[in-house]
Scaffold this motif. Structure first.
Motif, short mmCIF file in Angstrom:
data_model
loop_
_atom_site.label_atom_id
_atom_site.label_comp_id
_atom_site.label_asym_id
_atom_site.label_seq_id
_atom_site.Cartn_x
_atom_site.Cartn_y
_atom_site.Cartn_z
N LYS A 294 0.85 -1.20 0.00
CA LYS A 294 0.00 0.00 0.00
C LYS A 294 0.87 1.24 0.00
N TYR A 295 0.39 2.28 -0.67
CA TYR A 295 1.07 3.57 -0.62
C TYR A 295 0.07 4.65 -0.27
N ASN A 296 0.46 5.53 0.66
CA ASN A 296 -0.40 6.62 1.14
C ASN A 296 0.16 7.97 0.70
N TRP A 297 -0.67 8.78 0.06
CA TRP A 297 -0.32 10.16 -0.27
C TRP A 297 -1.08 11.08 0.67
N THR A 298 -0.41 12.06 1.25
CA THR A 298 -1.06 13.00 2.16
C THR A 298 -0.67 14.43 1.82
N GLY A 299 -1.55 15.36 2.17
CA GLY A 299 -1.30 16.78 1.95
C GLY A 299 -2.39 17.60 2.59
N ASP A 300 -2.33 18.93 2.40
CA ASP A 300 -3.37 19.80 2.94
C ASP A 300 -4.74 19.46 2.37
N TRP A 301 -4.77 18.86 1.21
CA TRP A 301 -6.01 18.49 0.55
C TRP A 301 -6.66 17.24 1.13
N GLY A 302 -5.90 16.47 1.92
CA GLY A 302 -6.43 15.24 2.50
C GLY A 302 -5.43 14.10 2.33
N ARG A 303 -5.95 12.91 2.06
CA ARG A 303 -5.09 11.74 1.88
C ARG A 303 -5.76 10.73 0.95
N VAL A 304 -4.93 9.97 0.22
CA VAL A 304 -5.41 8.93 -0.68
C VAL A 304 -4.49 7.72 -0.52
N SER A 305 -5.09 6.52 -0.56
CA SER A 305 -4.33 5.28 -0.45
C SER A 305 -4.64 4.37 -1.63
N LEU A 306 -3.60 3.72 -2.14
CA LEU A 306 -3.75 2.71 -3.18
C LEU A 306 -3.12 1.43 -2.65
N ALA A 307 -3.92 0.33 -2.62
CA ALA A 307 -3.45 -0.92 -2.02
C ALA A 307 -3.69 -2.08 -2.98
N GLY A 336 -9.71 6.99 0.45
CA GLY A 336 -9.14 8.21 0.99
C GLY A 336 -10.14 9.13 1.64
N LYS A 337 -9.64 10.29 2.01
CA LYS A 337 -10.44 11.35 2.63
C LYS A 337 -9.99 12.67 2.02
N LEU A 338 -10.91 13.38 1.38
CA LEU A 338 -10.62 14.63 0.70
C LEU A 338 -11.27 15.79 1.44
N ASN A 339 -10.49 16.82 1.75
CA ASN A 339 -11.01 18.01 2.43
C ASN A 339 -11.70 18.92 1.41
N LEU A 340 -12.96 19.23 1.66
CA LEU A 340 -13.74 20.10 0.78
C LEU A 340 -14.00 21.41 1.52
N GLY A 341 -12.98 22.23 1.63
CA GLY A 341 -13.11 23.45 2.42
C GLY A 341 -12.84 23.18 3.88
N LEU A 346 -14.96 14.48 2.17
CA LEU A 346 -15.51 13.34 1.46
C LEU A 346 -14.63 12.14 1.72
N ARG A 347 -15.25 11.04 2.17
CA ARG A 347 -14.52 9.80 2.43
C ARG A 347 -15.04 8.75 1.46
N PHE A 348 -14.13 7.93 0.94
CA PHE A 348 -14.55 7.03 -0.12
C PHE A 348 -13.65 5.80 -0.16
N SER A 349 -14.15 4.76 -0.82
CA SER A 349 -13.38 3.56 -1.08
C SER A 349 -13.98 2.86 -2.28
N ALA A 350 -13.12 2.27 -3.10
CA ALA A 350 -13.55 1.46 -4.24
C ALA A 350 -12.59 0.29 -4.35
N SER A 351 -13.13 -0.92 -4.48
CA SER A 351 -12.27 -2.10 -4.53
C SER A 351 -12.81 -3.12 -5.53
N TYR A 352 -11.88 -3.90 -6.07
CA TYR A 352 -12.23 -5.03 -6.93
C TYR A 352 -11.26 -6.15 -6.61
N GLY A 353 -11.77 -7.38 -6.66
CA GLY A 353 -10.88 -8.50 -6.41
C GLY A 353 -11.48 -9.81 -6.88
N ASP A 354 -10.61 -10.79 -6.99
CA ASP A 354 -11.00 -12.15 -7.33
C ASP A 354 -10.41 -13.05 -6.26
N GLY A 355 -11.28 -13.61 -5.42
CA GLY A 355 -10.80 -14.45 -4.34
C GLY A 355 -10.44 -13.68 -3.08
#
Length: 469
Positions: A294-307, A336-341, A346-355
């Protein structure tokens, strides 16, 4: 005009006047000299006055200069004090943004600092299910688990339950092993999904371990949230999870290495299989751990993770009598979590997998099925959620969110009585009269659909009180 210039001008005027008034008569010479003497004394007096006034002006100028210097020094002192206040304000803001580690607020025992924290949470909920009456011990009486929503039965009445089982205790330690290394531990307990207790008399539920791990520098060893999961993206819900159908949710033993935003982990394997009768079987024949990056990107705008996750699914002959087999399971997730002002995120997640079924929606479907030849057939899943939080002021906030799950079951091997889809939505209002205390109210709706098309839903009104310590 200077005093010397004024004197010369006066002298010139007097001489001119003398010349104009002089007569050749010797009799008038004495009187003229007297007048000149008087004029000279008058001019000298005037010059003395002018000199005195000049001295006064110089004294005033010196005083003004001194006042200006004093004001300049006061201004410099004021600027320095203002800068100190700004520096202190920035320091306090940094402390708020990055609070000191919890063990710093604990007590010392030898070389080890000990601290504890947690919360007391009391829930009251009333809910109705369209597909059948909930058993008295159903997990749905504590929080949303979509795979437990009844389907195919008669609609129930409203069931009301009170519970303090989400109450949590966290115990932390940090041991001084020198400036070059950091050694810490974390133990976490609560009372959910455990035996014991009854609603008649005691409600004395058995505590359970949620997390228990050691951290040494960049290493984590023990039971913790799966690296494939993003805890920071979970919504601010009154329900324990809030968006369960679309959530990656798993705690298990692991070894994890972290460097900056990068995390690499080997985690406990467990292959969960659906047999030909639609039953869940935990094979227990795994040979390789689950590998997660997994890699996490963070900043004043919020944070995003890709795993990403890679798994080796395994069964042996004694599980189903069809021989041994293995298959590859894999998955990817973006969250991730995105700061909207200043007041929204906004908090979100999207995933796909097989097994990866056991990682999704609290194991809403299994990892794989068994085909006609006794081989593993991994089950594909799609899941996601989104939740918006708004702060009305410092004491009042609200959240809305929704989640969705879809499975691609090989129905010919699993039967059509397994979960195919699930979704839910919620809205809440949370009031914080003082910083550690929350009062919340939440409306939640959830639905589950089987492969044969039958559905069941849950409608819930929940009240919650939570004190964080």
């Amino acid at each position: 005009m200077t005093n010397g210039g004024l004197f010369r001008l006066t002298r010139t005027a007097l001489m001119a006047a003398t010349c104009l008034t002089a007569t050749p008569a010797l009799a008038q010479e004495a009187s003229v000299e007297d007048r000149l003497d008087r004029l000279e004394r008058l001019v000298e007096g005037l010059i003395e006055r002018l000199d005195a006034e000049a001295d006064s002006h110089r004294a005033q100028e010196s005083e003004i200069t001194a006042q200006r210097e004093e004001m300049r020094q006061q201004g410099a002192a004021l600027l320095a004090a203002t800068q100190q206040l700004k520096d202190r304000q920035a320091e306090l803001a940094q402390q708020i943004a990055e609070p000191p580690e919890q063990e710093d607020r604990g007590f010392r025992m030898g070389k080890t600092t000990v601290a504890y924290s947690g919360y007391v949470k009391v829930d009251a909920m009333t809910q109705r299910t369209s597909g059948g009456q909930l058993p008295a011990t159903s997990i749905l009486r504590d929080f949303l688990v979509p795979g437990a929503i009844p389907v195919g039965g008669e609609a129930s009445g409203f069931d009301t339950n009170f519970s303090a089982r989400q109450t949590r205790f966290i115990f932390n330690t940090a041991t001084d092993v020198g400036a070059e290394h950091k050694l810490k531990s974390h133990i976490e307990l609560d009372f959910l999904v455990t035996d014991g207790g009854d609603e008649r008399v005691s409600n004395s539920f058995v505590p359970r371990i949620r997390q228990g791990f050691i951290t040494y520098d960049n290493w984590l060893i023990g039971q913790a949230w799966s690296t494939f999961m993003d805890v920071g993206a979970l919504p601010d819900s009154v329900d324990f999870i809030g968006v369960t159908p679309g959530t990656l949710f798993n705690r298990q033993p692991m070894v994890r290495w972290t460097k900056g935003g990068l995390q690499l982990a080997v985690e406990q394997p467990e292959t969960v299989v659906t047999d030909r009768a639609g039953r869940r079987i935990e094979a227990g024949d795994d040979t390789l751990p689950d590998f997660v990056a997994k890699y996490n990107w963070t900043g004043d705008w919020g944070r995003v993770s890709l795993a990403g996750i890679a798994r080796s699914l395994n069964i042996s002959d004694d599980d189903f009598g069809t021989g041994s087999d293995s298959a590859l399971g894999y998955g990817v997730a973006l969250s991730g979590k995105l700061n909207l002002g200043k007041r929204d995120d906004l908090r979100f997640s999207a995933s796909y997998g097989d097994g990866i079924g056991r990682y999704v929606g609290v194991n809403i479907v299994n990892d794989a099925a068994i085909d006609d030849e006794g081989n593993l057939d991994p089950i594909a899943t799609y899941a996601g959620f989104a939740a918006l939080r708004h702060l009305w002021d410092d004491k009042l906030r609200s959240n809305i969110g929704a989640a969705y799950f879809k499975a691609d079951n090989p129905v010919m091997f699993t039967t059509d009585q397994v979960s195919d889809e699930s979704w839910n939505a919620f809205a809440n209002l949370i009031w914080t009269p003082v910083a550690p205390l929350d009062f919340g109210v939440e409306l939640l709706y959830a639905e589950r659909m089987l492969e044969d098309g039958r559905t069941g839903n849950l409608q819930r009104l929940q009240f919650s009180t939570r004190y964080n310590f």
